[in-house]
Design a protein around this motif. Structure first.
Motif, mmCIF file in Angstrom:
data_model
loop_
_atom_site.group_PDB
_atom_site.id
_atom_site.type_symbol
_atom_site.label_atom_id
_atom_site.label_comp_id
_atom_site.label_asym_id
_atom_site.label_seq_id
_atom_site.Cartn_x
_atom_site.Cartn_y
_atom_site.Cartn_z
ATOM 1 N N HIS A 4 -5.750 -0.547 -5.351
ATOM 2 C CA HIS A 4 -4.987 0.877 -5.843
ATOM 3 C C HIS A 4 -5.159 0.917 -7.278
ATOM 4 C CE1 HIS A 4 -2.870 2.964 -2.634
ATOM 5 N NE2 HIS A 4 -2.796 1.939 -1.848
ATOM 6 N N HIS A 24 0.962 4.249 -2.631
ATOM 7 C CA HIS A 24 0.704 5.804 -2.159
ATOM 8 C C HIS A 24 2.060 6.800 -2.834
ATOM 9 C CE1 HIS A 24 -3.007 5.690 0.012
ATOM 10 N NE2 HIS A 24 -2.602 4.771 0.570
ATOM 11 N N HIS A 75 -6.555 5.240 -2.822
ATOM 12 C CA HIS A 75 -6.779 3.644 -3.241
ATOM 13 C C HIS A 75 -7.863 3.624 -4.284
ATOM 14 C CE1 HIS A 75 -6.315 3.225 1.628
ATOM 15 N NE2 HIS A 75 -5.054 3.303 0.741
ATOM 16 N N ASP A 101 0.888 -1.150 0.023
ATOM 17 C CA ASP A 101 0.098 -0.018 0.113
ATOM 18 C C ASP A 101 0.949 1.359 0.006
ATOM 19 O OD1 ASP A 101 -2.737 1.444 0.671
ATOM 20 O OD2 ASP A 101 -1.381 2.013 2.291
ATOM 21 N N HIS A 146 -8.072 -3.428 0.265
ATOM 22 C CA HIS A 146 -8.655 -2.520 -0.825
ATOM 23 C C HIS A 146 -7.673 -2.294 -1.977
ATOM 24 C CE1 HIS A 146 -5.530 0.315 0.347
ATOM 25 N NE2 HIS A 146 -5.970 0.272 1.598
HETATM 26 ZN ZN LIG Z 1 -3.600 3.030 1.974
#
Ligand SMILES: [Zn+2]
Length: 477
Positions: free
Chosen positions: A355, A315, A428, A311, A353
């Protein structure tokens, strides 16, 4: 035109092989065979037989899950999975696409719907409350419903059933994903309170294994004067506390295991020193310890293991980090497969979740997944584009006038991946994520599922909690 160009590229590779007489690709990639219908038919027939053999082993599946291992890859979209598979194969010298990730040995897969009560596209806190607590809630909320009711996590239910429990992560132990296993707060940012709950309240204080980062939240950063590490040592006199790979390997005693590796998140694997344990090291240490501890009453264990920095790579829109962390996660899944018995252990692998990484264009087979196919991937102005791009992120490939430029020179897996839309950072994405399952009752993890169904399925398989389980279903009205 494109298929033709593909064919030319393909026959070039073939010529290279034929002319030199030596395939330049590793043994696992037999491109000449791939040209024959018989190759694909044989491969598919073998896979059909493997699938039938699995059903013979388990149907009807009356097996109860003694142990549950949940592996969570934060931000693992399906594109990330595909790109990481190709990178794995290319690191091994192959074209990449035919490579296999550890999760590909799992017999069952489904999709999980990740939205939260107030969010089309969720965060890691409300999703953790869903996949560990069984309840959808608001963004930022951990371990409680949108109306503030605390919810029991899978770990809590496991402890009530006499199982030993553990939490492993490459982020701070107090970060949202792991905290969904033990904390009850309305704001995920309250990490000092989350650390207190972890050390002082149930189910946190009963964990036999805690491995991750975030030392500061337990001691230096605290404003209440508490030294939570000292408290842990006092309540776990037999326990072993470690801060490096060497120390972790020396923690072979009989007590609980606490390892905190760094003040905040653990470093990316690509940036780590040798003294930093890898996620697979943490996974091996955790499973060994939980196996040892659960021998006392023979009731098994439940563990949550997170690859949390996929994640973060996304980001930062540094795809090289995100994919490398995915391969670190892959090693951890491999370790879990090696160290558990599928007859008694339910393995569940999923993500919280997605990306916004996309894999686009018409790249030839074997094109570097971190690079670009300059000939086949061009926009309307004839400017080339890379295979991997983010929808939203901090870097665009354009000149001062805002015109698209070829990203070729700037493209660097750990410092530049282009995005279409300029944002402060990568964000996300909201589409479904994959769930893989193996072991007792794994067949239940199919189709499209609400994310909060997952702990209910795990509880069913392991006979946890007050809901419908494998053990009580005959008594249900
Ligand atoms: Zn995140």
């Amino acid at each position: 035109m494109l298929p033709q160009a593909k064919l030319i590229g393909f026959s070039l590779i073939l010529n290279l092989i034929l002319v030199s007489g030596e395939p330049e690709l590793p043994a696992e990639v037999k491109l000449p065979d791939e040209q024959l219908a018989s190759y694909w038919i044989r491969q598919a027939q073998e896979q059909l037989q493997q699938r039938l053999a699995r059903l013979r082993d388990s149907s009807p599946d009356k097996r109860r899950a003694k142990n549950v291992v949940m592996l969570l890859a934060d931000g693992l979209s399906i594109t990330t999975l595909t790109a990481a598979r190709i990178l794995k194969g290319q690191r091994g010298g192959g074209t990449g696409e035919e490579s296999l990730l550890a999760v590909e040995r799992f017999p069952y897969a489904g999709l999980s719907k990740t939205y939260c009560i107030d969010a089309q596209i969720p965060d890691s806190a409300c999703t953790s409350t869903a996949y560990l607590g069984g309840v959808k809630t608001r963004v930022g909320c951990l371990g409680q419903s949108a109306s503030g009711e605390p919810v029991d996590s899978l770990m809590q239910l496991a402890q009530r059933a006499g199982k030993v429990t553990g939490v492993v992560t490459t982020t701070r132990l107090t970060d949202a994903s792991p905290a969904g296993g033990y904390a009850h707060v309305s704001r995920r940012g309250e990490e000092l309170e989350i650390a207190r709950q972890l050390m002082e309240e149930e189910p946190g204080r009963n964990f036999k294994v805690l491995l991750g980062g975030g030392l500061g939240k337990f001691a230096d950063e605290r404003r209440d004067g508490k030294d939570l590490l000292l408290q842990w040592r006092q309540t776990n006199p037999q326990g072993c506390y470690c801060r490096s790979l060497t120390e972790l390997k020396n923690c072979s005693g009989n007590g609980s295991l606490l390892g905190i590796f760094g003040d905040s998140h653990m470093p990316y694997h690509l940036a780590a020193t040798k003294e930093q344990p890898r996620l697979s090291d943490l996974t091996a240490a955790a499973l060994e310890k939980l196996e040892q501890q659960s021998r006392v009453n023979g009731r098994g264990y439940v563990v949550f293991i997170e690859g949390g920095r996929i994640d973060h790579g996304h980001h930062e829109t540094r795809v090289g980090y995100a994919l490398d962390e995915t391969l670190e996660f892959d090693e951890a899944v491999e370790t879990a497969l090696r160290m558990t018995d599928p007859q008694e252990t339910l393995l569940v692998v999923t993500s919280d979740h997605s990306h916004t990484l996309t894999m686009a264009g018409a790249a030839n087979r074997g094109t570097s997944i971190l690079g670009m196919d300059e000939q086949l991937q061009r926009d309307l102005d004839g400017v080339p584009y890379s295979t991997l791009n983010y929808a939203v992120g901090k870097w665009q490939s354009s000149d001062n006038a805002g015109r698209r430029m070829s990203p070729k020179k700037k493209l660097s897996p750990t410092s530049f991946t282009p995005s279409f839309i300029k944002g402060r950072k990568g964000v996300h994405a909201g589409e479904d994520v994959v769930v893989f399952a193996m072991g007792p009752q794994a067949h239940l993890f199919g189709g499209i599922m609400e994310q909060n169904l997952l702990p209910h399925l795990m509880s069913y398989a392991a006979c946890l909690g007050k809901g419908l389980t494998l053990c009580n279903q005959d008594q249900q009205p």
